[in-house]
Design an enzyme around this catalytic site. Structure first.
Site, PDB file in Angstrom:
ATOM      1  N   ASN A 230      25.578   4.753  -1.541  1.00 19.81           N
ATOM      2  CA  ASN A 230      24.757   5.817  -0.947  1.00 19.81           C
ATOM      3  C   ASN A 230      24.491   5.585   0.540  1.00 19.81           C
ATOM      4  O   ASN A 230      23.698   6.312   1.144  1.00 19.81           O
ATOM      5  CB  ASN A 230      23.417   5.932  -1.694  1.00 19.81           C
ATOM      6  CG  ASN A 230      23.574   6.598  -3.042  1.00 19.81           C
ATOM      7  OD1 ASN A 230      24.456   7.434  -3.210  1.00 19.81           O
ATOM      8  ND2 ASN A 230      22.736   6.229  -3.996  1.00 19.81           N
TER       9      ASN A 230
ATOM     10  N   HIS B   1      35.244  18.748  -0.922  1.00 20.93           N
ATOM     11  CA  HIS B   1      35.842  18.005   0.209  1.00 20.93           C
ATOM     12  C   HIS B   1      36.562  18.923   1.183  1.00 20.93           C
ATOM     13  O   HIS B   1      37.278  18.453   2.060  1.00 20.93           O
ATOM     14  CB  HIS B   1      36.790  16.908  -0.319  1.00 20.93           C
ATOM     15  CG  HIS B   1      36.055  15.798  -1.014  1.00 20.93           C
ATOM     16  ND1 HIS B   1      36.672  14.887  -1.842  1.00 20.93           N
ATOM     17  CD2 HIS B   1      34.737  15.455  -1.015  1.00 20.93           C
ATOM     18  CE1 HIS B   1      35.774  14.037  -2.315  1.00 20.93           C
ATOM     19  NE2 HIS B   1      34.598  14.357  -1.831  1.00 20.93           N
ATOM     20  N   THR B   2      36.367  20.218   1.050  1.00 20.62           N
ATOM     21  CA  THR B   2      36.868  21.167   2.054  1.00 20.62           C
ATOM     22  C   THR B   2      35.976  21.159   3.296  1.00 20.62           C
ATOM     23  O   THR B   2      36.333  21.719   4.328  1.00 20.62           O
ATOM     24  CB  THR B   2      36.952  22.605   1.468  1.00 20.62           C
ATOM     25  OG1 THR B   2      37.448  23.486   2.463  1.00 20.62           O
ATOM     26  CG2 THR B   2      35.603  23.119   0.987  1.00 20.62           C
TER      27      THR B   2
ATOM     28  N   ASP C  65      38.790  17.681   5.617  1.00 28.07           N
ATOM     29  CA  ASP C  65      39.843  18.697   5.643  1.00 28.07           C
ATOM     30  C   ASP C  65      40.357  18.787   7.071  1.00 28.07           C
ATOM     31  O   ASP C  65      39.642  19.266   7.957  1.00 28.07           O
ATOM     32  CB  ASP C  65      39.239  20.038   5.173  1.00 28.07           C
ATOM     33  CG  ASP C  65      40.177  21.216   5.382  1.00 28.07           C
ATOM     34  OD1 ASP C  65      41.282  21.034   5.925  1.00 28.07           O
ATOM     35  OD2 ASP C  65      39.792  22.333   4.986  1.00 28.07           O
TER      36      ASP C  65
ATOM     37  N   ARG D 252      26.989  16.749  -0.447  1.00 25.30           N
ATOM     38  CA  ARG D 252      27.211  15.431  -1.076  1.00 25.30           C
ATOM     39  C   ARG D 252      25.906  14.901  -1.686  1.00 25.30           C
ATOM     40  O   ARG D 252      25.909  14.227  -2.716  1.00 25.30           O
ATOM     41  CB  ARG D 252      27.757  14.452  -0.032  1.00 25.30           C
ATOM     42  CG  ARG D 252      28.201  13.134  -0.634  1.00 25.30           C
ATOM     43  CD  ARG D 252      29.069  12.349   0.308  1.00 25.30           C
ATOM     44  NE  ARG D 252      29.504  11.102  -0.286  1.00 25.30           N
ATOM     45  CZ  ARG D 252      29.291   9.900   0.237  1.00 25.30           C
ATOM     46  NH1 ARG D 252      28.664   9.783   1.399  1.00 25.30           N
ATOM     47  NH2 ARG D 252      29.721   8.828  -0.378  1.00 25.30           N
TER      48      ARG D 252
ATOM     49  N   ASP E 198      36.464  26.750   2.104  1.00 23.99           N
ATOM     50  CA  ASP E 198      37.551  27.624   1.664  1.00 23.99           C
ATOM     51  C   ASP E 198      38.455  26.840   0.706  1.00 23.99           C
ATOM     52  O   ASP E 198      38.098  25.734   0.298  1.00 23.99           O
ATOM     53  CB  ASP E 198      38.344  28.152   2.889  1.00 23.99           C
ATOM     54  CG  ASP E 198      38.859  27.008   3.767  1.00 23.99           C
ATOM     55  OD1 ASP E 198      38.787  25.827   3.345  1.00 23.99           O
ATOM     56  OD2 ASP E 198      39.337  27.278   4.879  1.00 23.99           O
TER      57      ASP E 198
ATOM     58  N   THR F  65      40.630  23.089   8.336  1.00 23.75           N
ATOM     59  CA  THR F  65      39.451  23.946   8.561  1.00 23.75           C
ATOM     60  C   THR F  65      38.198  23.182   8.118  1.00 23.75           C
ATOM     61  O   THR F  65      37.581  23.514   7.100  1.00 23.75           O
ATOM     62  CB  THR F  65      39.566  25.272   7.767  1.00 23.75           C
ATOM     63  OG1 THR F  65      39.757  24.945   6.372  1.00 23.75           O
ATOM     64  CG2 THR F  65      40.731  26.133   8.223  1.00 23.75           C
TER      65      THR F  65
ATOM     66  N   HIS G  72      25.344  13.211  -5.494  1.00 24.99           N
ATOM     67  CA  HIS G  72      24.856  11.846  -5.734  1.00 24.99           C
ATOM     68  C   HIS G  72      23.471  11.844  -6.386  1.00 24.99           C
ATOM     69  O   HIS G  72      23.107  10.903  -7.077  1.00 24.99           O
ATOM     70  CB  HIS G  72      24.859  11.040  -4.431  1.00 24.99           C
ATOM     71  CG  HIS G  72      26.219  10.523  -4.079  1.00 24.99           C
ATOM     72  ND1 HIS G  72      26.467   9.218  -3.726  1.00 24.99           N
ATOM     73  CD2 HIS G  72      27.427  11.132  -4.046  1.00 24.99           C
ATOM     74  CE1 HIS G  72      27.763   9.057  -3.487  1.00 24.99           C
ATOM     75  NE2 HIS G  72      28.355  10.208  -3.663  1.00 24.99           N
TER      76      HIS G  72
ATOM     77  N   SER H  80      15.737  11.746  -7.432  1.00 26.30           N
ATOM     78  CA  SER H  80      15.543  10.287  -7.468  1.00 26.30           C
ATOM     79  C   SER H  80      16.187   9.634  -6.246  1.00 26.30           C
ATOM     80  O   SER H  80      15.745   8.578  -5.791  1.00 26.30           O
ATOM     81  CB  SER H  80      16.123   9.690  -8.758  1.00 26.30           C
ATOM     82  OG  SER H  80      17.446  10.122  -8.960  1.00 26.30           O
TER      83      SER H  80
HETATM   84  C1  HEM Z   1      35.462  13.161  -7.769  1.00 28.30           C
HETATM   85  C2  HEM Z   1      35.093  12.066  -7.215  1.00 28.30           C
HETATM   86  C3  HEM Z   1      34.581  11.916  -5.819  1.00 28.30           C
HETATM   87  C4  HEM Z   1      34.766  10.831  -5.025  1.00 28.30           C
HETATM   88  C5  HEM Z   1      35.510   9.561  -5.398  1.00 28.30           C
HETATM   89  C6  HEM Z   1      34.141  11.122  -3.766  1.00 28.30           C
HETATM   90  C7  HEM Z   1      34.096  10.237  -2.706  1.00 28.30           C
HETATM   91  C8  HEM Z   1      33.671  10.565  -1.440  1.00 28.30           C
HETATM   92  C9  HEM Z   1      33.727   9.689  -0.299  1.00 28.30           C
HETATM   93  C10 HEM Z   1      34.234   8.258  -0.309  1.00 28.30           C
HETATM   94  C11 HEM Z   1      33.273  10.372   0.761  1.00 28.30           C
HETATM   95  C12 HEM Z   1      33.186   9.882   2.202  1.00 28.30           C
HETATM   96  C13 HEM Z   1      31.961   9.021   2.406  1.00 28.30           C
HETATM   97  C14 HEM Z   1      31.971   8.405   3.778  1.00 28.30           C
HETATM   98  O1  HEM Z   1      32.924   7.685   4.069  1.00 28.30           O
HETATM   99  O2  HEM Z   1      31.025   8.639   4.547  1.00 28.30           O
HETATM  100  C15 HEM Z   1      32.914  11.687   0.304  1.00 28.30           C
HETATM  101  C16 HEM Z   1      32.438  12.675   1.115  1.00 28.30           C
HETATM  102  C17 HEM Z   1      31.969  13.875   0.635  1.00 28.30           C
HETATM  103  N1  HEM Z   1      31.890  14.255  -0.682  1.00 28.30           N
HETATM  104 FE1  HEM Z   1      32.787  13.344  -2.239  1.00 28.30          FE
HETATM  105  N2  HEM Z   1      33.576  12.353  -3.812  1.00 28.30           N
HETATM  106  C18 HEM Z   1      33.812  12.891  -5.048  1.00 28.30           C
HETATM  107  C19 HEM Z   1      33.350  14.096  -5.513  1.00 28.30           C
HETATM  108  C20 HEM Z   1      32.508  14.925  -4.806  1.00 28.30           C
HETATM  109  C21 HEM Z   1      31.777  16.034  -5.368  1.00 28.30           C
HETATM  110  C22 HEM Z   1      31.792  16.426  -6.840  1.00 28.30           C
HETATM  111  C23 HEM Z   1      31.085  16.604  -4.342  1.00 28.30           C
HETATM  112  C24 HEM Z   1      30.124  17.749  -4.355  1.00 28.30           C
HETATM  113  C25 HEM Z   1      30.109  18.692  -5.253  1.00 28.30           C
HETATM  114  C26 HEM Z   1      31.418  15.863  -3.144  1.00 28.30           C
HETATM  115  C27 HEM Z   1      31.004  16.195  -1.881  1.00 28.30           C
HETATM  116  C28 HEM Z   1      31.333  15.482  -0.747  1.00 28.30           C
HETATM  117  C29 HEM Z   1      31.053  15.962   0.602  1.00 28.30           C
HETATM  118  C30 HEM Z   1      30.507  17.316   0.989  1.00 28.30           C
HETATM  119  C31 HEM Z   1      31.444  14.934   1.464  1.00 28.30           C
HETATM  120  C32 HEM Z   1      31.260  14.900   2.981  1.00 28.30           C
HETATM  121  C33 HEM Z   1      29.911  14.255   3.291  1.00 28.30           C
HETATM  122  C34 HEM Z   1      29.499  14.313   4.757  1.00 28.30           C
HETATM  123  O3  HEM Z   1      30.049  15.092   5.510  1.00 28.30           O
HETATM  124  O4  HEM Z   1      28.568  13.556   5.122  1.00 28.30           O
HETATM  125  N3  HEM Z   1      32.244  14.838  -3.469  1.00 28.30           N
HETATM  126  N4  HEM Z   1      33.153  11.773  -1.037  1.00 28.30           N
END
Ligand code: HEM
Length: 329
Positions: free
Chosen positions: A96, A194-195, A248, A67, A256, A251, A71, A81
C-alpha cells in the site's frame, strides 16, 4: 372492482408498497440507491465536487482514487479500513506504499461532517469517489448503492493474503478474485482500471534487463520489444525510485478501452496484465473488449458494483467515523 378481488386496508397497502419500494432499491444486503436522500441529500454532490476540484489541480487524483477503492475493498471489505492511521495498520504494508488520494476523501468528509454530522461513512465516500473518478476521465457514470459503514479493524498482516501482486499466475489471480466473490470476467473487466494512472518502475522493471552498453534483453517474452525499449528509457537503472510511468502509454488520462488494445499488441505494463492475453481462458474476452468500448463500459458497471459491495458493513455493524483516519473510540 372485480368479484373476489382482495381489498387491503389503506395502511396495509401503503406498507406493502413501501416494502416493494425497499426491495426494488436494495442491493447487496442493506445497501440502497440514494441511501442519503433524506439524511444528507447533497452527499453525492459534495463527493463529486471534491473529486473534480482536486483532479483539476492534480490530474493524478482519478487514478489514485480508483486504486484506493480496490485496495480498500479487498482487505476487510469496503469499510475504509485502508484510511486508518496507526501502528501496523493496512497503510503500513509495502503493498500500500504508493496508494494515494486520502486527502480527497478527508476533504469531502470534512464538508459532509459540517453539513450532516455523523451521517456519511468514509467507506461510501471512497466508493463514490472512485465511481466519480471514472466518469470524470471519460468512463461510464454509474449509479451505486450506499449505506456502507466504517470498519474498526485495520491490520497490516491482512494485506498480503488478500491483495494481488504483478508476479501472480492467472490461477492465483482467479483464486484471489473468487475469494471475494468476483469471477474471471470481473478480473478481466476490473483490470481495465489500468487504462488510467501510473506505476513506479519497480512494478515492471524485472520484465527486461539492460546490459552495460544499454542494450535491452527481454526477460518476459510476452512484452513487445519496442515498448520495452521505451520503458527502459523511462526507467533506466539509474532512475530515481520515485519515477512514474503511465499505465496506458496511449491515452493515459482517459478511461477508455485502450488498455485492452494495448494488451492485444503485447503492451500490457505489468506481467499480470499480459497474462490476461496469454491465457486461453481470457484471451477472447480481451480481444472483444479491445474492439468494443461500449461492451467494456457496460461490463464495467456490473463488475464495479460487485467490487464496491465486497464484505460491506451495514446496519449496526461498524460505525460512521468522524475522521476517516481514526476510529471514533
Ligand atoms: C488484477 C490484479 C492487479 C494487480 C496485480 C495490480 C497491480 C498494480 C500495480 C503494481 C500498480 C502500480 C503501483 C505503483 O507502482 O505505484 C497498479 C496501479 C493501479 N491499479 Fe492495479 N492491480 C490490479 C488490479 C487493479 C484493479 C482491480 C483496480 C481497480 C479497479 C486497479 C487500479 C489501479 C489504478 C487506477 C492504478 C494507478 C494508480 C495511480 O495512478 O496512482 N488495479 N496496480
Amino acid at each position: 372492482m372485480e368479484k373476489g378481488a382482495t381489498v387491503f386496508p389503506f395502511p396495509v397497502a401503503v406498507s406493502c408498497l413501501f416494502i416493494i419500494f425497499i426491495l426494488a432499491t436494495s442491493v447487496s444486503g442493506s445497501l440502497f440507491f440514494n441511501f442519503y436522500a433524506a439524511s444528507c441529500p447533497t452527499a453525492e454532490l459534495i463527493v463529486r465536487n471534491s473529486v473534480s476540484s482536486s483532479s483539476s489541480s492534480d490530474p493524478s487524483i482519478p487514478g489514485k482514487l480508483l486504486r484506493l477503492v480496490f485496495h480498500d475493498c479487498f482487505v476487510e471489505g469496503c469499510d475504509a479500513s485502508l484510511m486508518l492511521l496507526g501502528n501496523n495498520t493496512e497503510q503500513s504494508d509495502p503493498a500500500n506504499r504508493s496508494i494515494g488520494g486520502f486527502s480527497v476523501i478527508e476533504s469531502a468528509k470534512r464538508v459532509l461532517e459540517f453539513l450532516c454530522p455523523g451521517t456519511v461513512s468514509c467507506a461510501d465516500i471512497i466508493a463514490l469517489a472512485a465511481r466519480d473518478a471514472v466518469a470524470l476521465t471519460g468512463g461510464p457514470m454509474i449509479q451505486i448503492p450506499t449505506g456502507r459503514r466504517d470498519g474498526m479493524v485495520s491490520v497490516a498482516s491482512n494485506v498480503r493474503p488478500n491483495i494481488l501482486d504483478t508476479s501472480f499466475t492467472m490461477d492465483q489471480m482467479i483464486n484471489r478474485f473468487s475469494n471475494k466473490g468476483l469471477s474471471l470476467f470481473d478480473l478481466v473487466i476490473l483490470s481495465g482500471a489500468h487504462t488510467i494512472g501510473t506505476a513506479h518502475c519497480s512494478s515492471f522493471r524485472d520484465r527486461f534487463q539492460q546490459d552495460s552498453k544499454g542494450k535491452l534483453t527481454l526477460i518476459d517474452k510476452s512484452l513487445d520489444s519496442r515498448y520495452a525499449n521505451e520503458l527502459m528509457k523511462e526507467c533506466p537503472l539509474s532512475a530515481s525510485p520515485s519515477v512514474l510511468v503511465n499505465n496506458d502509454p496511449e491515452t493515459s488520462m482517459v478511461f477508455d478501452n485502450q488498455y485492452y488494445r494495448n494488451l492485444v499488441t503485447n503492451k500490457g505494463l505489468f506481467q499480470s496484465d499480459s497474462a490476461l492475453l496469454s491465457d486461453n481462458r481470457t484471451r477472447r474476452l480481451v480481444e472483444d473488449l479491445a474492439k468494443d468500448q461500449q461492451f467494456f463500459f457496460q461490463s464495467w458497471g456490473q463488475s464495479f458494483l460487485k467490487l464496491t459491495t465486497i464484505g460491506v458493513k451495514t446496519g449496526d455493524e461498524g460505525e460512521i467515523r468522524s475522521f476517516c483516519a481514526s476510529t471514533n473510540a
